[in-house]
Motif scaffolding. Structure first.
Motif, PDB file in Angstrom:
ATOM      1  N   UNK A  27       0.831  -1.207   0.000  1.00  0.00           N
ATOM      2  CA  UNK A  27       0.000   0.000   0.000  1.00  0.00           C
ATOM      3  C   UNK A  27       0.863   1.253   0.000  1.00  0.00           C
ATOM      4  N   UNK A  28       2.105   1.110   0.470  1.00  0.00           N
ATOM      5  CA  UNK A  28       3.039   2.243   0.505  1.00  0.00           C
ATOM      6  C   UNK A  28       4.465   1.700   0.475  1.00  0.00           C
ATOM      7  N   UNK A  29       5.343   2.429  -0.188  1.00  0.00           N
ATOM      8  CA  UNK A  29       6.754   2.023  -0.278  1.00  0.00           C
ATOM      9  C   UNK A  29       7.616   3.187   0.196  1.00  0.00           C
ATOM     10  N   UNK A  30       8.462   2.925   1.191  1.00  0.00           N
ATOM     11  CA  UNK A  30       9.384   3.934   1.715  1.00  0.00           C
ATOM     12  C   UNK A  30      10.764   3.697   1.101  1.00  0.00           C
ATOM     13  N   UNK A  64       5.192   7.180  10.505  1.00  0.00           N
ATOM     14  CA  UNK A  64       4.233   7.028   9.409  1.00  0.00           C
ATOM     15  C   UNK A  64       3.999   5.533   9.127  1.00  0.00           C
ATOM     16  N   UNK A  65       5.061   4.749   9.138  1.00  0.00           N
ATOM     17  CA  UNK A  65       4.926   3.304   8.916  1.00  0.00           C
ATOM     18  C   UNK A  65       4.075   2.653   9.998  1.00  0.00           C
ATOM     19  N   UNK A  66       4.323   3.041  11.240  1.00  0.00           N
ATOM     20  CA  UNK A  66       3.571   2.473  12.370  1.00  0.00           C
ATOM     21  C   UNK A  66       2.088   2.794  12.230  1.00  0.00           C
ATOM     22  N   UNK A  67       1.785   4.011  11.804  1.00  0.00           N
ATOM     23  CA  UNK A  67       0.384   4.414  11.620  1.00  0.00           C
ATOM     24  C   UNK A  67      -0.266   3.595  10.508  1.00  0.00           C
ATOM     25  N   UNK A  68       0.433   3.400   9.410  1.00  0.00           N
ATOM     26  CA  UNK A  68      -0.091   2.607   8.290  1.00  0.00           C
ATOM     27  C   UNK A  68      -0.284   1.149   8.689  1.00  0.00           C
ATOM     28  N   UNK A  69       0.691   0.626   9.437  1.00  0.00           N
ATOM     29  CA  UNK A  69       0.602  -0.759   9.894  1.00  0.00           C
ATOM     30  C   UNK A  69      -0.608  -0.935  10.812  1.00  0.00           C
ATOM     31  N   UNK A  70      -0.879   0.054  11.642  1.00  0.00           N
ATOM     32  CA  UNK A  70      -2.028   0.002  12.555  1.00  0.00           C
ATOM     33  C   UNK A  70      -3.346  -0.013  11.785  1.00  0.00           C
ATOM     34  N   UNK A  71      -3.334   0.524  10.574  1.00  0.00           N
ATOM     35  CA  UNK A  71      -4.521   0.530   9.725  1.00  0.00           C
ATOM     36  C   UNK A  71      -4.650  -0.750   8.914  1.00  0.00           C
ATOM     37  N   UNK A  72      -3.682  -1.673   9.095  1.00  0.00           N
ATOM     38  CA  UNK A  72      -3.718  -2.933   8.360  1.00  0.00           C
ATOM     39  C   UNK A  72      -3.121  -2.849   6.972  1.00  0.00           C
ATOM     40  N   UNK A  73      -2.348  -1.803   6.717  1.00  0.00           N
ATOM     41  CA  UNK A  73      -1.728  -1.618   5.406  1.00  0.00           C
ATOM     42  C   UNK A  73      -0.419  -2.419   5.298  1.00  0.00           C
ATOM     43  N   UNK A  74      -0.061  -2.765   4.069  1.00  0.00           N
ATOM     44  CA  UNK A  74       1.228  -3.406   3.799  1.00  0.00           C
ATOM     45  C   UNK A  74       2.234  -2.339   3.398  1.00  0.00           C
ATOM     46  N   UNK A 101       6.264  -2.311  19.364  1.00  0.00           N
ATOM     47  CA  UNK A 101       5.670  -3.643  19.363  1.00  0.00           C
ATOM     48  C   UNK A 101       5.110  -4.051  18.020  1.00  0.00           C
ATOM     49  N   UNK A 102       5.641  -3.463  16.930  1.00  0.00           N
ATOM     50  CA  UNK A 102       5.166  -3.774  15.588  1.00  0.00           C
ATOM     51  C   UNK A 102       6.052  -4.823  14.929  1.00  0.00           C
ATOM     52  N   UNK A 103       5.428  -5.853  14.393  1.00  0.00           N
ATOM     53  CA  UNK A 103       6.187  -6.907  13.725  1.00  0.00           C
ATOM     54  C   UNK A 103       6.646  -6.443  12.343  1.00  0.00           C
ATOM     55  N   UNK A 104       7.820  -6.891  11.951  1.00  0.00           N
ATOM     56  CA  UNK A 104       8.301  -6.644  10.585  1.00  0.00           C
ATOM     57  C   UNK A 104       9.120  -7.843  10.149  1.00  0.00           C
TER      58      UNK A 104
END
Length: 267
Positions: A27-30, A64-74, A101-104
């Motif tokens: 959904x987003x690429x950094x 920004x990544x953490x926020x996107x991950x919390x929304x269920x985005x890839x 606590x975010x998995x990657x």
């Protein structure tokens, strides 16, 4: 999920099938540099929202990544070439994700230092990767001094404009040793050039380099310069029994105990 994706270090075909599949589903690429990554993504017709993640904004990018991950985005994280984090931005992001606590996960792929190690033919059973040396001469000298006695192959990343001063600093720290410069890995003009630190690397410097330096040789016992008899006598003078002295001298010299014993019968 957040994916750290290894990208080609030269030939664009070195991207993995899994990496392409993951990038297409993102959904987003950094990117370390969105302009650079766009070339790779465009080659495979991947069109996704791109965000910057470089050494000056890693913390902001991580949030920004953490926020996107919390929304269920890839989310995918790319460096310009090779594995993110390794001599590239990404470590601050990893730490922030751990703290939140975010998995990657990691999608493996090309690594310049490992490819260069193979191309150099230097010993690969043990090696130390040191990345880019410090900009300041004093810090560079101090770092290299710590590895003067290291017996494993040493691996460095180096920009073309820094090759001469890197090699000069290595010669000052290590003395004359075999070295190898590898550049343009997986490209048409790939080169692996062996040289010595004393003579330096000849020719015009172009492209990013991986410099490899052979490890320190095991220091020879200075007593080996004596005859086997005098060698043994010295150990006896130091307080060892004759039996212990013979055994230790033989081990130093890489010969059998009998060979040393024969020349020390009168001791």
């Amino acid at each position: 999920m957040i994916y750290f994706v290894a990208t080609p270090i030269g030939n664009l075909k070195d991207i993995t099938l899994r990496a392409l599949e993951t990038l297409r589903a993102a959904d987003a690429i950094f990117c370390e540099d969105t302009r650079h990554s766009l070339k790779l993504l465009s080659a495979y017709e991947i069109h996704k929202p791109l965000y910057s993640c470089h050494k000056f904004n890693e913390r902001e990018a991580a949030e920004k990544m953490i926020a996107l991950d919390a929304e269920g985005k890839n989310v995918c994280v790319l460096s310009d070439a090779g594995m993110p984090v390794v001599s590239d931005p990404g470590n601050v992001v990893c730490r922030a994700l751990k703290e939140a606590g975010r998995k990657y996960t990691v999608l493996p792929g090309a690594s310049a230092c490992l490819c260069a190690l193979v191309l150099s033919a230097f010993p690969a059973d043990k090696f130390t990767f040191l990345g880019f040396l410090p900009e300041k001469a004093g810090e560079r000298k101090s770092l290299l001094a710590k590895y003067r006695a290291a017996e494993e192959t040493l691996i460095f990343h180096c920009a073309p404009q820094d090759v001469d001063r890197y090699v000069s600093a290595m010669y000052e720290a290590f003395g004359d040793r075999r070295a190898c410069a590898v550049r343009e890995i997986s490209k048409i003009h790939e080169e692996s050039m062996e040289f010595t630190l004393k003579e330096g690397l000849a020719g015009e410097m172009r492209g990013e380099y991986v410099l490899l330096v052979e490890g320190a040789r095991e220091r020879e016992n200075p007593l080996n310069k004596l005859s086997a008899r005098e060698h043994t006598k010295e150990y006896i003078r130091q307080g060892l029994s004759k039996q212990e002295a013979v055994k230790k001298a033989a081990r130093d010299r890489g010969v059998s105990k009998n060979e040393v014993y024969k020349v020390t019968l009168d001791l």
